[in-house]
Design an enzyme around this catalytic site. Structure first.
Site, PDB file in Angstrom:
ATOM      1  CB  SER A  19      -1.122   0.345   1.241  1.00 35.28           C
ATOM      2  OG  SER A  19      -1.959  -1.772   0.977  1.00 35.28           O
ATOM      3  CG  HIS A  57      -4.685   2.468   5.173  1.00 38.48           C
ATOM      4  ND1 HIS A  57      -3.382   2.417   4.224  1.00 38.48           N
ATOM      5  CD2 HIS A  57      -4.716   1.124   5.588  1.00 38.48           C
ATOM      6  CE1 HIS A  57      -2.705   1.543   4.211  1.00 38.48           C
ATOM      7  NE2 HIS A  57      -4.030   0.734   5.868  1.00 38.48           N
ATOM      8  CE  LYS A  58     -12.021   6.813   6.997  1.00 36.90           C
ATOM      9  NZ  LYS A  58     -13.347   6.633   7.281  1.00 36.90           N
ATOM     10  CD  GLU A  72     -14.783   5.579   4.441  1.00 35.66           C
ATOM     11  OE1 GLU A  72     -16.019   5.246   4.118  1.00 35.66           O
ATOM     12  OE2 GLU A  72     -14.138   6.657   5.061  1.00 35.66           O
ATOM     13  CG  ASP A  93      -5.261  -0.435   0.192  1.00 38.69           C
ATOM     14  OD1 ASP A  93      -5.849  -1.863  -0.598  1.00 38.69           O
ATOM     15  OD2 ASP A  93      -4.405  -0.018   0.346  1.00 38.69           O
TER      16      ASP A  93
END
EC number: 2.7.1.156
Length: 191
Positions: A19, A57-58, A72, A93
């Protein structure tokens, strides 16, 4: 004129760095050729660990120096295609989570027609997004290193994921396998 890859496929094991590598590729393309960075997140906060991962991640994207738009969409990713334009750089992802969502959140019995429809829907969604965006970077977990016998669900999941991976690599301009943070070129020329 530099040709922008329209589809980049990146796979690797859990916590392999795939990622992070995908994010760097997206930023590299945006810096060189312009475009809006979009993160297509397929994760569903279904348990405490997944909630932590999603929040991390955010936070990483917000804290970075690049402006990411987060989309999302946990299933039926083709629904977002109409929101995109030729300047969008999309990082999806990940395919393994998308496949989980498509399979396990459905009330359908796992018949061969249903399983084929799930695979087809994922590939069609990816192609729809690819055709609308400047670049689509697709991340997926490499879970096929271990034997899959003994459990019908695991075997079926692995068979579908393997089929999706093969189709994505065939379509991709570039494909990478990330091991311990090191990207290994599977397909394509690196600029």
């Amino acid at each position: 004129m530099i040709k922008t890859p329209s589809l980049i496929f990146i796979s690797g094991g859990v916590r392999s760095g795939k990622s992070s590598f995908a994010e760097r590729k997206a930023v590299e393309i945006a810096n060189e050729l312009g475009g809006q960075l979009n993160y297509l997140a397929t994760g569903v906060p279904s348990d405490p660990e997944m909630r932590l991962r999603i929040n991390k991640h955010k936070q990483d994207r917000v804290a970075g120096k690049y402006c990411w738009e987060t989309i999302e969409q946990s299933n039926q990713i083709e629904k977002i295609a109409d929101r995109l334009n030729g300047q969008d750089i999309i990082l999806l992802d990940c395919v393994t989570t998308l496949l989980n969502n498509e399979l396990f959140f459905s009330e359908q019995e796992w018949t061969e027609p249903f399983l084929n429809s799930v695979s087809d829907r994922i590939i069609t969604g990816i192609k729809c997004i690819k055709n609308r965006a400047k670049t689509l970077i697709v991340v997926s977990n490499e879970v096929l290193y271990e034997p899959l016998d003994g459990n019908t669900i695991v075997f079926t999941y692995g068979r579908i994921l393997g089929k999706i991976h093969q189709l994505l690599v065939k379509e991709a301009d570039q494909a990478f396998l990330v091991e311990a943070g090191v990207p290994i070129v599977m397909k394509g020329v690196i600029r």
